[in-house]
Design a protein around this motif. Structure first.
Motif, mmCIF file in Angstrom:
data_model
loop_
_atom_site.group_PDB
_atom_site.id
_atom_site.type_symbol
_atom_site.label_atom_id
_atom_site.label_comp_id
_atom_site.label_asym_id
_atom_site.label_seq_id
_atom_site.Cartn_x
_atom_site.Cartn_y
_atom_site.Cartn_z
ATOM 1 N N ALA A 1 11.467 -11.279 20.027
ATOM 2 C CA ALA A 1 10.722 -11.487 21.220
ATOM 3 C C ALA A 1 9.316 -10.992 20.654
ATOM 4 C CB ALA A 1 10.860 -10.975 22.417
ATOM 5 N N ALA A 2 9.277 -9.864 19.965
ATOM 6 C CA ALA A 2 8.035 -8.993 19.369
ATOM 7 C C ALA A 2 7.341 -9.928 18.212
ATOM 8 C CB ALA A 2 8.381 -7.786 18.806
ATOM 9 N N ARG A 3 7.978 -10.637 17.623
ATOM 10 C CA ARG A 3 7.142 -11.746 16.577
ATOM 11 C C ARG A 3 6.728 -12.706 17.465
ATOM 12 N NH1 ARG A 3 12.155 -10.536 13.897
ATOM 13 N NH2 ARG A 3 13.159 -12.503 14.469
ATOM 14 N N LYS A 4 7.023 -13.456 18.392
ATOM 15 C CA LYS A 4 6.766 -14.406 19.258
ATOM 16 C C LYS A 4 5.596 -14.161 20.226
ATOM 17 C CE LYS A 4 11.220 -16.211 19.456
ATOM 18 N NZ LYS A 4 12.357 -16.630 20.197
ATOM 19 N N ARG A 5 5.146 -12.867 20.450
ATOM 20 C CA ARG A 5 4.054 -12.444 21.406
ATOM 21 C C ARG A 5 3.042 -11.700 20.502
ATOM 22 N NH1 ARG A 5 7.688 -10.581 26.717
ATOM 23 N NH2 ARG A 5 8.961 -12.481 26.611
ATOM 24 N N GLN A 6 1.962 -11.662 21.320
ATOM 25 C CA GLN A 6 0.798 -10.795 20.924
ATOM 26 C C GLN A 6 1.283 -9.382 21.158
ATOM 27 O OE1 GLN A 6 -2.556 -11.195 19.557
ATOM 28 N NE2 GLN A 6 -2.054 -13.404 19.089
ATOM 29 N N LEU A 7 1.615 -8.536 20.191
ATOM 30 C CA LEU A 7 2.151 -7.326 20.405
ATOM 31 C C LEU A 7 0.900 -6.061 19.849
ATOM 32 C CD1 LEU A 7 4.384 -5.071 21.337
ATOM 33 C CD2 LEU A 7 5.261 -5.620 18.971
#
Length: 103
Positions: A21-27
């Motif tokens: 999920a970290a790769r899919k969102r602006q983190l």
């Protein structure tokens, strides 16, 4: 992993590798990992194990607060503080145990 990497970059790399999920969102460094759904309670335990193993520190139950584990920047500051505390303790113990300084 390269030894000259910062604590923050090592934690960031772990988060991106371990939690899809970290790769899919602006983190960002201050993004709340729990509130954004990137990490759950089991994920926090995985992060704790990573920090303990990678930085040779011990995380106590009292350390498990959002300020320390809510974001990448919080985790980095926590790990750096623990490593500093360990280094100071080792330095103090060395001064006490050093037989050359006792004479």
């Amino acid at each position: 992993m390269v030894e000259d990497q910062t604590v923050k970059s090592r934690i960031t790399h772990f988060i991106f590798e371990k939690f899809p999920a970290a790769r899919k969102r602006q983190l960002g460094e201050d993004t709340s990992l729990l509130e954004s759904g990137i990490v759950d309670s089991i994920g926090i335990l995985e992060i704790v194990a990573f920090i303990e193993q990678t930085f040779a520190v011990t995380v106590s139950d009292d350390d498990l607060v959002p300020e320390n584990f809510g974001s990448i920047s919080g985790m980095a500051a926590f790990a750096e503080g623990k490593m500093e505390g360990r280094a100071m303790t080792e330095e103090a113990q060395g001064a006490v145990c050093d037989p050359q300084q006792a004479s």
